[in-house]
Each structure stands twice: as structure tokens, then as C-alpha cells.
Scaffold this active site. Structure first.
Site, PDB file in Angstrom:
ATOM      1  N   SER A  93     -11.434  40.853   9.364  1.00  0.00           N
ATOM      2  CA  SER A  93     -11.636  39.783   8.386  1.00  0.00           C
ATOM      3  C   SER A  93     -11.796  38.420   9.027  1.00  0.00           C
ATOM      4  O   SER A  93     -12.311  37.488   8.417  1.00  0.00           O
ATOM      5  CB  SER A  93     -10.460  39.738   7.412  1.00  0.00           C
ATOM      6  OG  SER A  93      -9.265  39.361   8.094  1.00  0.00           O
ATOM      7  N   LEU A 121      -9.170  36.670   9.790  1.00  0.00           N
ATOM      8  CA  LEU A 121      -7.964  35.936   9.396  1.00  0.00           C
ATOM      9  C   LEU A 121      -6.754  36.350  10.229  1.00  0.00           C
ATOM     10  O   LEU A 121      -5.621  35.977   9.905  1.00  0.00           O
ATOM     11  CB  LEU A 121      -7.659  36.165   7.912  1.00  0.00           C
ATOM     12  CG  LEU A 121      -8.740  35.731   6.915  1.00  0.00           C
ATOM     13  CD1 LEU A 121      -8.291  36.027   5.485  1.00  0.00           C
ATOM     14  CD2 LEU A 121      -9.058  34.246   7.073  1.00  0.00           C
ATOM     15  N   SER A 150      -5.650  39.473  10.717  1.00  0.00           N
ATOM     16  CA  SER A 150      -4.883  40.466   9.962  1.00  0.00           C
ATOM     17  C   SER A 150      -4.207  41.499  10.859  1.00  0.00           C
ATOM     18  O   SER A 150      -3.049  41.867  10.625  1.00  0.00           O
ATOM     19  CB  SER A 150      -5.780  41.155   8.940  1.00  0.00           C
ATOM     20  OG  SER A 150      -6.917  41.737   9.539  1.00  0.00           O
ATOM     21  N   ASP A 169      -3.411  34.282  16.956  1.00  0.00           N
ATOM     22  CA  ASP A 169      -3.035  34.981  15.735  1.00  0.00           C
ATOM     23  C   ASP A 169      -1.564  35.344  15.701  1.00  0.00           C
ATOM     24  O   ASP A 169      -0.894  35.221  14.670  1.00  0.00           O
ATOM     25  CB  ASP A 169      -3.869  36.249  15.573  1.00  0.00           C
ATOM     26  CG  ASP A 169      -5.357  35.966  15.453  1.00  0.00           C
ATOM     27  OD1 ASP A 169      -5.721  34.791  15.248  1.00  0.00           O
ATOM     28  OD2 ASP A 169      -6.149  36.917  15.589  1.00  0.00           O
TER      29      ASP A 169
END
Length: 347
Positions: free
Chosen positions: A116, A118, A120, A165
Site C-alpha cells: 500500500s 503506508l 503496513s 516504517d
């Protein structure tokens, strides 16, 4: 040593993130040689993990959002199936429980698909590490959880990617994160006023362009360009780092228009780091966005698909969302979250 006989239900969640600026400068070998800098913010989408005790000797991994389950009988090797669940379980059991297995069910979901952009997958690893930390009583702080999650994902499993992340998911909020040599990371939480935070939140629209199937290949091409000292790749990375510093300064005074200018410049630099960062679908969505009030936009993560996000004056946000959805995207507002990974027990 933990046996699992008195373990309660444990829940953990870790937030996903938007990379506002500097993405890619957390890749090796750039951050070791030049120092990376990233500005990101966590949003109200999460990776969830439930860790449940069992009395039958089995270890069970379940990823409900993708419909996969692995069941390992007592004494059978844990060497296949859901690789992130397996890697976290084995690493934490080996490191903090003398390798003695605990019968558990580990069930997860993520509020965004893999690829994505993001973060994840990394948020999932952070949630799993934090949940297993609670199971085992392991003495891990936020930096430890983030570093261990990075090491499991990038070294143990061997997935390509950077470092932002894991630290975003562990710490949460708006952070300016520096990545230095010798695995040194400095997380600088930004203290911005509530008015600026609300204005920024209201000025962002996110849009899912489709699952990225190219992100790992893009990261590998970026890394290759760095290792061969490609002038184009290095120049683009230097620009991305400078943009992160400039974006932080604009954010602290709430200048959304300047932030949009920087975002547009960063998007151009990001596309210069490797081929495949943009796609025909992404280009069409950007054309639609710019025709309907967007000030600037950028793909979140490595690129090739996933989520894009756009800056827009809040009074034009509804029109932008409607136009992107009509063009085949999946657009929505965004909500920030100030919290990083959280763990709780429940009977």
C-alpha cells in the site's frame, strides 16, 4: 522463562504512516554514508495482532485479512507459512525464552493491503514484536522494538526496504527521523500546535491507486543506484533529504502552500531515483487531482502503486475526493494519530 500457562489474551496495534518527505534516504548504503532524514506522520489505520493462549500444544498463525492460516502441531518444525508471523515468533522465542515454544494462536489483520505504501508490513511486524514482548516480559523500549522489527523484516526475512516504517509505527505522531551510520536512529517528535495539526490533517487526501507489485523491485533499483554511486540516484536522494528538512521547517510554522511546493519537488526527485516509481494509472490520478484543486501530490512508499496523497486547501477537499473516486481511485480524508504501538491485556 514463560510457559504460556497463565497468559491472558493480549492485543497489540501499530499505526500505519504517511511519508511526507525524505522517503528513500533511509535506505542502505545512503543513510550510512550521508545520513538519512525523513518527515512522517502516523494515521488512523492499524496493523492489529491478537495473541491467544492454547492448551493443545499447537502454534497457530492466522492472517484474517488475506484468509491464510498455518497450524503447527506440538514438536513439528515452524519453517513454512506466514513468513512475518513465523519470523517474529521464532526470533522472540529464541532470544527471550531460551527457544522453548509456547502454544499460542497469533491472529492478525491490517487496515491496508500489502504494497500500500503506508508501511503496513512493517507496522504488522512492530505489532507482533510488541505483543510477543508482552507475552515474554522482554525488556524492550520503543527504540528496541523498532530496531528488532527492522532486523527481523530486513535481515531475518530478507525483505527489501528502509527503516522509517518500523520507527514510525513504534513511536507514532509527527516525527522527523534521522538515520545515521552504525544503525543509529534519532526520532525527533515535532511539537506543532493543534491548529497547525488540524489544518494539515484537513489539507490531505489519500487515494489508493491499486496494490503495488513493484515496490521491492523499485527499492532494489534504488539500492543498486546507490551502491554504484549513480549520479542521478545520489542527486535525487540528496534532494529528498533537503526536502525533508525544508518540509519540517514549513510544517512548524503551518505554511501548507510551501509544504505543497516541497511535496511537488520531492515527487519529481522520487521519480528520478529509479524507474517504475510512477505508472499510467498514477499519472491519470495525478492529472485528475491537479484539475480538481490539488496543490501537489506524491506516492507514499516506494511507488509503482499503493496510496498516493495530495495537499489541497480544505475548502476544495470534497471536490477532489469526488473527482478521484470518479476516476477510479479510492480516495478519502485522513486522520492523524499521536500514538505509536500499543499493547493491552484482556481476559
Amino acid at each position: 522463562m514463560t510457559t504460556g500457562k497463565d497468559i491472558r489474551k493480549i492485543r497489540a496495534r501499530a499505526p500505519l504512516r504517511l511519508g511526507l518527505a525524505g522517503g528513500g534516504t533511509d535506505l542502505s548504503p545512503y543513510c550510512e554514508q550521508f545520513g538519512g532524514a525523513i518527515l512522517n506522520v502516523t494515521v488512523g489505520r492499524y496493523a492489529f495482532a491478537s495473541i491467544l493462549p492454547r492448551d493443545d500444544g499447537r502454534v497457530v498463525f492466522e492472517a484474517d485479512d488475506i484468509g491464510e492460516q498455518d497450524v503447527f502441531e506440538e514438536g513439528s518444525p515452524i519453517n513454512e507459512g506466514l513468513m512475518l508471523h513465523r519470523a517474529v515468533y521464532k526470533r522472540l522465542i529464541d532470544q527471550f525464552n531460551d527457544g522453548v515454544r509456547i502454544p499460542l494462536t497469533i491472529r492478525t489483520t491490517v487496515d491496508a493491503p500489502a504494497g500500500s505504501g503506508l508501511g503496513s508490513s512493517s507496522a504488522l511486524v512492530v505489532a507482533l514484536v510488541d505483543g510477543m514482548r508482552e507475552v515474554l516480559g522482554a525488556p524492550l523500549g520503543q527504540y528496541d522494538v523498532a530496531h528488532l522489527a527492522w532486523e527481523i523484516e530486513r535481515v531475518d526475512v530478507g525483505l527489501s526496504g528502509g527503516r522509517q516504517d518500523q520507527y514510525a509505527a513504534a513511536f507514532g505522531g509527527v516525527n522527523f527521523i534521522e538515520f545515521l551510520a552504525n544503525d543509529r536512529v534519532i526520532v525527533n517528535p515535532l511539537r506543532i500546535s493543534e491548529a497547525i495539526s488540524r489544518e494539515l490533517e484537513s489539507s490531505i487526501v489519500i487515494c489508493f491507486s491499486g496494490r503495488s507489485r513493484q515496490s521491492a523491485a523499485i527499492i532494489d533499483r534504488q539500492t543498486s543506484g546507490l551502491r554504484t554511486a549513480s549520479t542521478a540516484t545520489l542527486d535525487a536522494m540528496h534532494q529528498l533529504k533537503a526536502d525533508a528538512i525544508a518540509m519540517k521547517q514549513a510544517l512548524t510554522v503551518g505554511n501548507i502552500d510551501v509544504m505543497a511546493d516541497i511535496l511537488g519537488r520531492s515527487w519529481k526527485a522520487k521519480q528520478a531515483t529509479a524507474s517504475g516509481v510512477s505508472t499510467d494509472t498514477i499519472d491519470r490520478l495525478f492529472e485528475t487531482a491537479h484539475a480538481n484543486g490539488a496543490l501537489a501530490g506524491k506516492v507514499s512508499g516506494a511507488g509503482g502503486g499503493g496510496f498516493a496523497f495530495f495537499f489541497v486547501h480544505p475548502e476544495h477537499r470534497f471536490r477532489l475526493i469526488e473527482a478521484l473516486n470518479a476516476a477510479g481511485g479510492q480516495a478519502s480524508p485522513v486522520q492523524f494519530t499521536p500514538h505509536g504501538s500499543e499493547v493491552w491485556r484482556f481476559r
